[in-house]
Motif scaffolding. Sequence first.
Motif, short mmCIF file in Angstrom:
data_model
loop_
_atom_site.label_atom_id
_atom_site.label_comp_id
_atom_site.label_asym_id
_atom_site.label_seq_id
_atom_site.Cartn_x
_atom_site.Cartn_y
_atom_site.Cartn_z
N UNK A 68 27.58 -14.21 -12.59
CA UNK A 68 27.04 -15.79 -12.45
C UNK A 68 25.91 -16.14 -13.07
N UNK A 69 25.03 -14.95 -13.08
CA UNK A 69 23.71 -15.25 -13.52
C UNK A 69 23.16 -14.17 -14.61
N UNK A 70 22.40 -14.55 -15.66
CA UNK A 70 21.70 -13.42 -16.48
C UNK A 70 20.58 -14.11 -17.07
N UNK A 71 19.65 -13.40 -17.19
CA UNK A 71 18.54 -13.66 -18.08
C UNK A 71 18.28 -12.56 -19.27
N UNK A 72 18.09 -13.02 -20.59
CA UNK A 72 17.85 -12.12 -21.81
C UNK A 72 16.54 -12.54 -22.28
N UNK A 73 15.64 -11.79 -22.51
CA UNK A 73 14.35 -12.42 -23.09
C UNK A 73 13.42 -11.22 -23.79
N UNK A 74 12.28 -11.36 -23.46
CA UNK A 74 11.08 -10.59 -23.89
C UNK A 74 10.41 -9.75 -23.05
N UNK A 112 16.67 -18.89 -31.35
CA UNK A 112 17.09 -17.33 -31.25
C UNK A 112 15.99 -16.74 -30.22
N UNK A 113 16.22 -15.73 -29.26
CA UNK A 113 15.31 -15.06 -28.43
C UNK A 113 15.90 -13.93 -28.12
N UNK A 114 15.04 -12.83 -27.49
CA UNK A 114 15.73 -11.70 -27.06
C UNK A 114 14.54 -10.59 -27.25
N UNK A 115 14.90 -9.38 -27.35
CA UNK A 115 13.96 -8.10 -27.55
C UNK A 115 14.01 -7.93 -29.02
N UNK A 167 21.69 -5.29 -35.53
CA UNK A 167 22.47 -5.55 -36.53
C UNK A 167 23.15 -6.97 -36.52
N UNK A 168 23.89 -7.18 -35.37
CA UNK A 168 24.49 -8.57 -35.07
C UNK A 168 23.64 -9.69 -35.56
N UNK A 169 22.28 -9.58 -34.89
CA UNK A 169 21.52 -10.63 -35.03
C UNK A 169 21.10 -10.90 -36.50
N UNK A 170 21.12 -9.68 -37.14
CA UNK A 170 20.49 -9.84 -38.53
C UNK A 170 21.45 -10.86 -39.52
N UNK A 171 22.76 -10.50 -39.52
CA UNK A 171 23.62 -11.17 -40.03
C UNK A 171 23.64 -12.75 -39.89
N UNK A 172 23.72 -12.82 -38.30
CA UNK A 172 23.92 -14.45 -37.97
C UNK A 172 22.82 -15.10 -38.39
N UNK A 173 21.34 -14.38 -38.00
CA UNK A 173 20.03 -15.12 -38.31
C UNK A 173 19.96 -15.67 -39.80
N UNK A 203 18.72 2.50 -31.72
CA UNK A 203 18.08 1.62 -31.09
C UNK A 203 18.94 0.24 -30.86
N UNK A 204 18.99 0.35 -29.43
CA UNK A 204 19.72 -0.45 -28.75
C UNK A 204 19.05 -1.70 -28.34
N UNK A 205 19.14 -2.96 -28.75
CA UNK A 205 18.26 -4.23 -28.39
C UNK A 205 19.48 -5.38 -28.26
N UNK A 206 18.96 -6.39 -27.59
CA UNK A 206 20.08 -7.76 -27.47
C UNK A 206 19.36 -8.86 -27.72
N UNK A 207 19.89 -9.95 -27.78
CA UNK A 207 19.34 -11.04 -27.89
C UNK A 207 20.57 -12.34 -27.60
#
Length: 522
Positions: A449-455, A273-276, A167-173, A293-297
Amino acid sequence: MSAKRVLSQKHKGKKGLAAFLFSRFFLFGLMVVLQVLMFVFFAYNASVEKNLNYVIMVLQFVLIIYIANDKSDPTMKLVWIMFIMFVPAIGCMMYLYFMLQPGSLMLKKRLEHINLNSGKYLDPDQNIYNELQILDKQVSSLTKYVYENTGCPVYKNTDVTYLESGEKKYGILLDELKKAKKFIFLEYFIIEQGEVWDSVLEVLCEKIREGVEVRVMYDGLCSLSKLPIGYFKKLRELGIKSKPFAPARPFFTTQQNNRDHRKILVIDGKVAFTGGINLADEYMNIVERFGYWKDTGVMLKGDAVRSFTLLFLQMWNVTEKNIEGYSRYLNITIPTPETADGYVMGYGDDPYGKERVGESVYLHMINTATKYLHIVSPYLVIDNVMMSSLKFAAKRGVDVKIIMPGIPDKEYAYCLARTYYAELIEAGVEIYEFTPGFTHAKMFISDDEKATVGTINLDYRSLFLHFEDGCFIYKNKVINRIEEDYQKMLSASKRVSLMDCRNRPTYYKICGMLLRLLAPLM
């Protein structure tokens, strides 16, 4: 969700068997199964011929020796060796059929050529490497490794916005798309007609009228159930450059396994943009399938966007007769965001490369974590290297947590994933299941300190068979925001105990054990 939409979903479910039997998906699967049966029939007939039987025995011996000395994943090698030992004729012929397909060999050579030519476009900043060498030599080494294998350097001067839901991505996108002035690149595993895609398409058409170049690429499997056949032609009629990657064809080939699982959106080379999160209603919880449906990007603004522009152009040109020049999309001035912080590195992965970049990034985070390692993934089908690394991290005192779905999208994948639980829990890894619904996010966070977000999922398909992408983030304030969201997910999840694993029904455990034999294929 509106009552009308709920009724619509229920009505679709009541169509039942008749709708399924006449669906494109069923007909496609039926044709593939028939080809497999014909393949087995001819292989069996060959095995009962005395003269050919001796040839197969020799071939069986040679292939087992070859596979044992191959550099591929040990578990995959084991599956092939067992297959060839128990059903020699079918196993030998199928292995040769998969290994010698001209389409796969041509695609591999094409990708090697594209990647070789791509190295000239993005130059790493030696000052950044020098800084990283002082801060953390292992991170510095990782970024050099990724650049050498993908052409994507590490950057500073990049703002990262964490998108904690569809939902957050939808509006910003939609807002960012409306700001486009020069070009828009979309590459998604799934695009499905509905409220989300209709809204995006409306903006794209408006941008076409304004003279903005728009390209849309989606995975070819979409045409089986998500989009009409030849949908890319309709997009072309609207002025959008469009094509499916690896169109689904009812032929028994290995290329059907190599899907474009990436989710990349680039706007003017300045926003990415990227993420799931795919472009379909369920990802934004407009329709409900498996609970919440919990997703992130993530959204990037700044220099690191260049990597995602490059990744898109590489994939786009895989099927083009002539490889275009990328300079006009990459050699642009990108303003430095006021909130830029830390280091950001985009990266891609493909099934034909010599290195498993996605898995290597994950292993780096597992092996270098000192305080905590927090993971969320929809699937858990891992090889021995990943299993050993996770167990060792927990045994050396790292707080290792993995969040899995509470409501699965695929029951067989859930059953298979649970076969790994007990071994991990015994080593000290904590496993949680997200009770409100399905977790589709793919994230690793460690030590603030580190994170990775992707597919990239924690399964063989993502790690070995699909085209994927991710975003590695180091010493950026957004990591705290990602970890905060992880803690919220954790509070809504149920911890799995050893007793839970042992109390599962016997038939469920047996199913999981049988599925484990086929894990590399799932």
